[in-house]
Design a protein around this motif. Structure first.
Motif, PDB file in Angstrom:
ATOM      1  N   SER A   8      -1.018  10.277   2.439  1.00 42.13           N
ATOM      2  CA  SER A   8      -0.617   8.864   2.364  1.00 42.13           C
ATOM      3  C   SER A   8      -1.765   7.936   2.728  1.00 42.13           C
ATOM      4  O   SER A   8      -1.831   6.793   2.257  1.00 42.13           O
ATOM      5  CB  SER A   8       0.581   8.598   3.272  1.00 42.13           C
ATOM      6  N   TYR A   9      -2.698   8.430   3.553  1.00 45.82           N
ATOM      7  CA  TYR A   9      -3.846   7.602   3.942  1.00 45.82           C
ATOM      8  C   TYR A   9      -4.814   7.406   2.782  1.00 45.82           C
ATOM      9  O   TYR A   9      -5.582   6.444   2.769  1.00 45.82           O
ATOM     10  CB  TYR A   9      -4.565   8.221   5.146  1.00 45.82           C
ATOM     11  N   TRP A  11      -3.803   6.849  -0.356  1.00 42.91           N
ATOM     12  CA  TRP A  11      -3.224   5.727  -1.090  1.00 42.91           C
ATOM     13  C   TRP A  11      -3.348   4.427  -0.310  1.00 42.91           C
ATOM     14  O   TRP A  11      -3.544   3.360  -0.900  1.00 42.91           O
ATOM     15  CB  TRP A  11      -1.762   6.020  -1.417  1.00 42.91           C
ATOM     16  N   GLU A  12      -3.275   4.502   0.999  1.00 41.72           N
ATOM     17  CA  GLU A  12      -3.442   3.298   1.823  1.00 41.72           C
ATOM     18  C   GLU A  12      -4.873   2.767   1.754  1.00 41.72           C
ATOM     19  O   GLU A  12      -5.110   1.565   1.903  1.00 41.72           O
ATOM     20  CB  GLU A  12      -3.095   3.605   3.282  1.00 41.72           C
ATOM     21  N   SER A  13      -5.821   3.665   1.529  1.00 45.11           N
ATOM     22  CA  SER A  13      -7.228   3.266   1.529  1.00 45.11           C
ATOM     23  C   SER A  13      -7.625   2.503   0.263  1.00 45.11           C
ATOM     24  O   SER A  13      -8.489   1.618   0.312  1.00 45.11           O
ATOM     25  CB  SER A  13      -8.125   4.502   1.677  1.00 45.11           C
TER      26      SER A  13
END
Length: 235
Positions: A8-9, A11-13
């Motif tokens: 998920s990190y 996609w958050e980045s």
């Protein structure tokens, strides 16, 4: 602090990194512009009959091609203000982009000088002489006959040099410019060095997409101009 892998990190980045791609493109665009202009001058010096100019161009190209990008960046960043200070100029408050563009323009010029020289010399001189003999001026002969064919030869190497420039441009963050690489470092710091892998995966994907797009653009351009080159040869 949790450091296990979490996709998920990644996609958050992306939304945090993408706005800074424009800074990367700005550095690359300005470096290509000034580097190509200087490259033309260096190529002309190498092709010309002036031995002193040829030696200067050869020395420049050799020196720049043998100097690591990060070393050249630090030489420009620290050396240029020190040199300017001897003439009463203070560059301490100059934007870091200035030094970065100078660095990569100098480096790109060395590469482009060889690309331009080899492309020009690959064209049979007889074509230029034939064009002049049928009434074209020197400028018209270069513009209509020599340049279109030399462009086809130069395009692949130009594209490779551009890709290399974009990758080398990621070193700009080492002196504090916040481009896409610099932003990735800030994101990792903001996460207290957790999930660095996910951040760098997102960064890699961005560079992969940029590289693939540039490769495809140059591939299509090469095909388009190759057709024109074939037309020139048959006329």
């Amino acid at each position: 602090m949790e450091k296990y892998f979490n996709a998920s990190y990644i996609w958050e980045s992306f939304p945090m990194l993408l706005p800074y791609v424009k800074v990367t493109f700005l550095v690359a665009g300005l470096s290509v512009l000034f580097g190509t202009l200087l490259g033309f001058i260096l190529a002309a010096m190498k092709i010309g009959n002036n031995k002193v100019a040829r030696k200067i161009a050869n020395a420049y190209i050799t020196a720049l091609r043998c100097t690591p990008s990060i070393v050249l960046l630090f030489l420009v960043y620290y050396g240029l203000p020190a040199l300017a200070e001897n003439f009463g100029l203070l560059l301490d408050n100059v934007d870091k982009l200035f030094f970065i563009v100078i660095t990569f323009s100098l480096q790109f010029a060395a590469a482009m000088a060889e690309v331009i020289r080899s492309a020009y010399q690959s064209i049979d001189k007889g074509q230029f002489e034939a064009a002049v003999s049928v009434g074209l001026s020197n400028f018209q002969a270069y513009r209509r006959i020599v340049f279109p064919q030399a462009l086809v030869v130069a395009l692949p190497n130009f594209g490779n040099s551009l890709l290399e420039l974009i990758k080398e441009g990621s070193l700009a963050y080492t002196i504090g410019l916040i481009d896409v690489m610099g932003k990735a470092s800030l994101i990792i710091d903001g996460r207290f060095n957790a999930h660095a892998l996910e951040t760098y995966i997102a960064l890699s994907v961005i560079y992969w997409v940029i590289s693939i797009v540039i490769e495809q653009v140059f591939f299509k351009l090469e095909k388009i101009f190759s057709k024109g080159k074939q037309v020139i040869k048959t006329t």
